[in-house]
Design a protein around this motif. Structure first.
Motif, PDB file in Angstrom:
ATOM      1  N   ALA A 224       0.832  -1.208   0.000  1.00  0.00           N
ATOM      2  CA  ALA A 224       0.000   0.000   0.000  1.00  0.00           C
ATOM      3  C   ALA A 224       0.865   1.257   0.000  1.00  0.00           C
ATOM      4  O   ALA A 224       0.561   2.235  -0.707  1.00  0.00           O
ATOM      5  CB  ALA A 224      -0.929  -0.029   1.215  1.00  0.00           C
ATOM      6  N   ARG A 225       1.947   1.250   0.782  1.00  0.00           N
ATOM      7  CA  ARG A 225       2.848   2.414   0.794  1.00  0.00           C
ATOM      8  C   ARG A 225       3.514   2.595  -0.571  1.00  0.00           C
ATOM      9  O   ARG A 225       3.646   3.716  -1.075  1.00  0.00           O
ATOM     10  CB  ARG A 225       3.900   2.251   1.884  1.00  0.00           C
ATOM     11  CG  ARG A 225       3.345   2.356   3.299  1.00  0.00           C
ATOM     12  CD  ARG A 225       4.456   2.463   4.320  1.00  0.00           C
ATOM     13  NE  ARG A 225       5.291   1.250   4.350  1.00  0.00           N
ATOM     14  CZ  ARG A 225       5.046   0.206   5.139  1.00  0.00           C
ATOM     15  NH1 ARG A 225       3.993   0.214   5.946  1.00  0.00           N
ATOM     16  NH2 ARG A 225       5.844  -0.847   5.129  1.00  0.00           N
ATOM     17  N   LEU A 226       3.947   1.472  -1.175  1.00  0.00           N
ATOM     18  CA  LEU A 226       4.590   1.547  -2.483  1.00  0.00           C
ATOM     19  C   LEU A 226       3.605   2.024  -3.543  1.00  0.00           C
ATOM     20  O   LEU A 226       3.961   2.794  -4.448  1.00  0.00           O
ATOM     21  CB  LEU A 226       5.144   0.170  -2.854  1.00  0.00           C
ATOM     22  CG  LEU A 226       5.888   0.046  -4.181  1.00  0.00           C
ATOM     23  CD1 LEU A 226       7.058   1.018  -4.248  1.00  0.00           C
ATOM     24  CD2 LEU A 226       6.370  -1.388  -4.396  1.00  0.00           C
ATOM     25  N   ASP A 245       7.413  -4.695  -5.648  1.00  0.00           N
ATOM     26  CA  ASP A 245       8.232  -4.660  -4.433  1.00  0.00           C
ATOM     27  C   ASP A 245       9.458  -5.552  -4.630  1.00  0.00           C
ATOM     28  O   ASP A 245       9.621  -6.179  -5.689  1.00  0.00           O
ATOM     29  CB  ASP A 245       7.391  -5.041  -3.212  1.00  0.00           C
ATOM     30  CG  ASP A 245       7.091  -6.532  -3.130  1.00  0.00           C
ATOM     31  OD1 ASP A 245       7.508  -7.308  -4.019  1.00  0.00           O
ATOM     32  OD2 ASP A 245       6.420  -6.946  -2.165  1.00  0.00           O
ATOM     33  N   PRO A 246      10.368  -5.644  -3.654  1.00  0.00           N
ATOM     34  CA  PRO A 246      11.593  -6.439  -3.847  1.00  0.00           C
ATOM     35  C   PRO A 246      11.347  -7.921  -4.116  1.00  0.00           C
ATOM     36  O   PRO A 246      12.245  -8.617  -4.594  1.00  0.00           O
ATOM     37  CB  PRO A 246      12.344  -6.237  -2.518  1.00  0.00           C
ATOM     38  CG  PRO A 246      11.873  -4.911  -2.024  1.00  0.00           C
ATOM     39  CD  PRO A 246      10.424  -4.852  -2.403  1.00  0.00           C
ATOM     40  N   TRP A 249       6.084  -8.601  -6.151  1.00  0.00           N
ATOM     41  CA  TRP A 249       4.639  -8.404  -6.052  1.00  0.00           C
ATOM     42  C   TRP A 249       4.276  -7.032  -6.619  1.00  0.00           C
ATOM     43  O   TRP A 249       4.915  -6.020  -6.327  1.00  0.00           O
ATOM     44  CB  TRP A 249       4.180  -8.511  -4.604  1.00  0.00           C
ATOM     45  CG  TRP A 249       4.284  -9.897  -4.077  1.00  0.00           C
ATOM     46  CD1 TRP A 249       5.309 -10.428  -3.333  1.00  0.00           C
ATOM     47  CD2 TRP A 249       3.336 -10.959  -4.251  1.00  0.00           C
ATOM     48  NE1 TRP A 249       5.057 -11.741  -3.045  1.00  0.00           N
ATOM     49  CE2 TRP A 249       3.861 -12.114  -3.592  1.00  0.00           C
ATOM     50  CE3 TRP A 249       2.101 -11.053  -4.901  1.00  0.00           C
ATOM     51  CZ2 TRP A 249       3.184 -13.317  -3.566  1.00  0.00           C
ATOM     52  CZ3 TRP A 249       1.423 -12.269  -4.881  1.00  0.00           C
ATOM     53  CH2 TRP A 249       1.966 -13.380  -4.221  1.00  0.00           C
ATOM     54  N   THR A 250       3.212  -6.997  -7.422  1.00  0.00           N
ATOM     55  CA  THR A 250       2.839  -5.782  -8.136  1.00  0.00           C
ATOM     56  C   THR A 250       2.057  -4.831  -7.232  1.00  0.00           C
ATOM     57  O   THR A 250       1.062  -5.216  -6.622  1.00  0.00           O
ATOM     58  CB  THR A 250       1.983  -6.131  -9.364  1.00  0.00           C
ATOM     59  OG1 THR A 250       2.727  -7.025 -10.203  1.00  0.00           O
ATOM     60  CG2 THR A 250       1.634  -4.887 -10.154  1.00  0.00           C
ATOM     61  N   ALA A 251       2.526  -3.578  -7.190  1.00  0.00           N
ATOM     62  CA  ALA A 251       1.810  -2.540  -6.449  1.00  0.00           C
ATOM     63  C   ALA A 251       0.951  -1.696  -7.374  1.00  0.00           C
ATOM     64  O   ALA A 251      -0.119  -1.233  -6.982  1.00  0.00           O
ATOM     65  CB  ALA A 251       2.805  -1.644  -5.707  1.00  0.00           C
ATOM     66  N   ALA A 252       1.395  -1.488  -8.617  1.00  0.00           N
ATOM     67  CA  ALA A 252       0.640  -0.672  -9.564  1.00  0.00           C
ATOM     68  C   ALA A 252       1.110  -1.007 -10.973  1.00  0.00           C
ATOM     69  O   ALA A 252       2.238  -1.472 -11.176  1.00  0.00           O
ATOM     70  CB  ALA A 252       0.842   0.819  -9.272  1.00  0.00           C
ATOM     71  N   PRO A 287      11.669   3.931  -3.674  1.00  0.00           N
ATOM     72  CA  PRO A 287      11.625   3.633  -2.235  1.00  0.00           C
ATOM     73  C   PRO A 287      10.714   2.437  -1.971  1.00  0.00           C
ATOM     74  O   PRO A 287       9.507   2.505  -2.177  1.00  0.00           O
ATOM     75  CB  PRO A 287      11.046   4.922  -1.629  1.00  0.00           C
ATOM     76  CG  PRO A 287      11.344   5.989  -2.624  1.00  0.00           C
ATOM     77  CD  PRO A 287      11.247   5.318  -3.959  1.00  0.00           C
ATOM     78  N   GLY A 288      11.296   1.323  -1.595  1.00  0.00           N
ATOM     79  CA  GLY A 288      10.515   0.127  -1.294  1.00  0.00           C
ATOM     80  C   GLY A 288      10.188  -0.740  -2.489  1.00  0.00           C
ATOM     81  O   GLY A 288       9.374  -1.656  -2.377  1.00  0.00           O
ATOM     82  N   GLY A 289      10.825  -0.481  -3.659  1.00  0.00           N
ATOM     83  CA  GLY A 289      10.513  -1.327  -4.801  1.00  0.00           C
ATOM     84  C   GLY A 289      11.237  -0.896  -6.058  1.00  0.00           C
ATOM     85  O   GLY A 289      12.288  -0.254  -6.015  1.00  0.00           O
TER      86      GLY A 289
END
Length: 433
Positions: A224-226, A245-246, A249-252, A287-289
């Motif tokens: 969610a943050r990413l 993310d590292p 996993w897809t954030a967007a 940041p984070g990904g």
């Protein structure tokens, strides 16, 4: 454990001694050992562990122990594990009767806590921080055996292969990182034999599940943050792009069909990268990904460029797949289920239907929905190296299986009928194509 649970501790312990003695002598036992215990004893006999000798390896130096503690998120889960054990009703949660032990994926004890008298008993057996509690070192036990079979295990008294551990009862459950399926370690509850409780195994399984749920919640919060970081960025990016993310996993995503997870090679980093599902991509850190942008035409012919695949199932706890071809090579660690599926397909180059795979892996031809879901994930990981109807490796791909020297050591966690048959019959030629 059903019959043992119905007995008092003394009778159960005596029966287990008879079973173990018969197994070591090759005689007739009054009752067969449980399947996981029998398989563990057989591994110990093959590897030469002495059933009558208390064998120990040296403790980790203090500096290395601290480095291992800081290098894992298991320490952050200690409050969850502790609270889960203390909040559970029943004798199995009594801190005056047991100790809690947390070990890493190598079987090294990182933390332990509990009543002082039980901790002192554990010291006498070398069951202390920094100790090596793998099966191959100390025989059948709640830590090492759970690491091998990748599921919760209870070991009571003479079910321990080494006689000096017979005063103990223990139950251990593996903790798996839900982000990538990697085995993180084991939580174990151990105590003197009279403290055996039928709920001990269920308790430890539940506490491990709580720890994994905590990791899953943290992972979702991180995504969610990413996603918040990625949203304005993707609005300015032309063409196809996604933020992961590292762990992939897809954030967007924008300009392309969404995927739950992108398979990332072990050497993943910034710059120009070839990814099995997308082909050539430009990768930038966030940041984070990572921001991943497939190049124009990327993905076209990506699967066709793979000419060789090596499936390594030679080790007891780690299984990898390595693909190579015109665009280079990459390697990925496999989950236990994916290792089983790929092994079966490598053994059947003509392919398997979903129903056949369900029978091979689950012993139930009706579990096709589960098989199709898992194979969808595997195909995304391998970037088109596999085809379907039936599921099989592409004919152009050379497939090699690196198997254990002894077929009986093949995927020791697995209860899949096809794997059990291979253990019994031997894998034959290790080159599958």
């Amino acid at each position: 454990m059903t019959r043992l649970a119905a007995m008092d501790a003394r009778a159960a312990t005596l029966l287990l001694h008879h079973i173990r003695d018969a197994a070591l002598r090759g005689g007739h036992a009054p009752l067969a050992p449980r399947a996981d215990i029998r398989a563990s004893w057989e591994r110990m006999l093959r590897t030469g562990v002495d059933p009558d000798r208390d064998r120990r390896s040296g403790l980790l130096p203090a500096g290395e122990l601290e480095a291992r503690r800081h290098g894992t998120t298991l320490g952050e889960l200690l409050p969850v594990l502790r609270e889960g054990l203390m909040a559970s009703p029943g004798a199995s949660a009594d801190p005056a009767r047991h100790i809690m032990v947390v070990a890493d994926a190598d079987g090294r004890v990182l933390w332990r806590e509990g009543h002082g008298s039980v901790l002192r008993m554990a010291d006498g057996h070398g069951f202390e921080p920094g100790a090596d509690w793998r099966e191959s070192t100390v025989g059948t036990n709640g830590v090492g055996t759970a690491l091998v079979v990748r599921r919760p295990v209870q070991v009571h008294s003479a079910e321990h292969f080494v006689a000096t551990h017979h005063p103990w009862t223990c139950a251990g459950a593996p903790i798996t990182d839900p982000r990538d399926g990697r085995l993180m370690g084991v939580v174990d509850v151990s105590g003197p034999v009279p403290t055996m409780h039928p709920a001990m195994l269920l308790l430890v399984r539940s506490v491990a599940a709580l720890a994994e749920a905590e990791l899953r919640n943290r992972h979702l919060a991180g995504l969610a943050r990413l996603r918040a970081v990625a949203a304005p960025l993707l609005c300015r990016v032309g063409g196809r792009a996604l933020v992961v993310d590292p762990h992939g996993w897809t954030a967007a995503v924008t300009g392309m069909a969404p995927v739950d997870r992108l398979a990332l090679p072990g050497s993943f980093g910034g710059g120009r990268m070839w990814l099995p599902a997308l082909g050539e991509c430009d990768v930038e850190p966030l940041p984070g990904g990572w921001l991943v942008r497939p190049l124009d035409g990327a993905g076209e012919g990506a699967a066709d460029s793979v000419t060789r695949l090596v499936l390594d199932v030679s080790r007891p706890r780690e299984w990898t797949v390595r693909v190579s071809g015109a665009v280079g090579s990459w390697q990925r660690e496999l989950t236990p289920r994916h290792a089983e599926l790929l092994y079966v397909l490598a053994s059947h180059r003509d392919g398997r239907t979903a129903a056949q795979l369900a029978a091979d892996v689950f012993g139930d031809r009706g579990r096709t929905v589960t098989v199709r879901a898992e194979m969808s994930r595997v195909r995304r990981t391998l970037g088109g190296v596999l085809t379907h109807r039936p599921y099989r490796f592409r004919d152009e791909v050379e497939v090699e299986v690196v198997a254990p020297a002894d077929p009986r050591d093949l995927l020791p966690h697995s209860t899949a009928p096809a794997v059990e048959a291979a253990r019994h019959d031997g894998p034959g030629d290790d080159r599958a194509g």
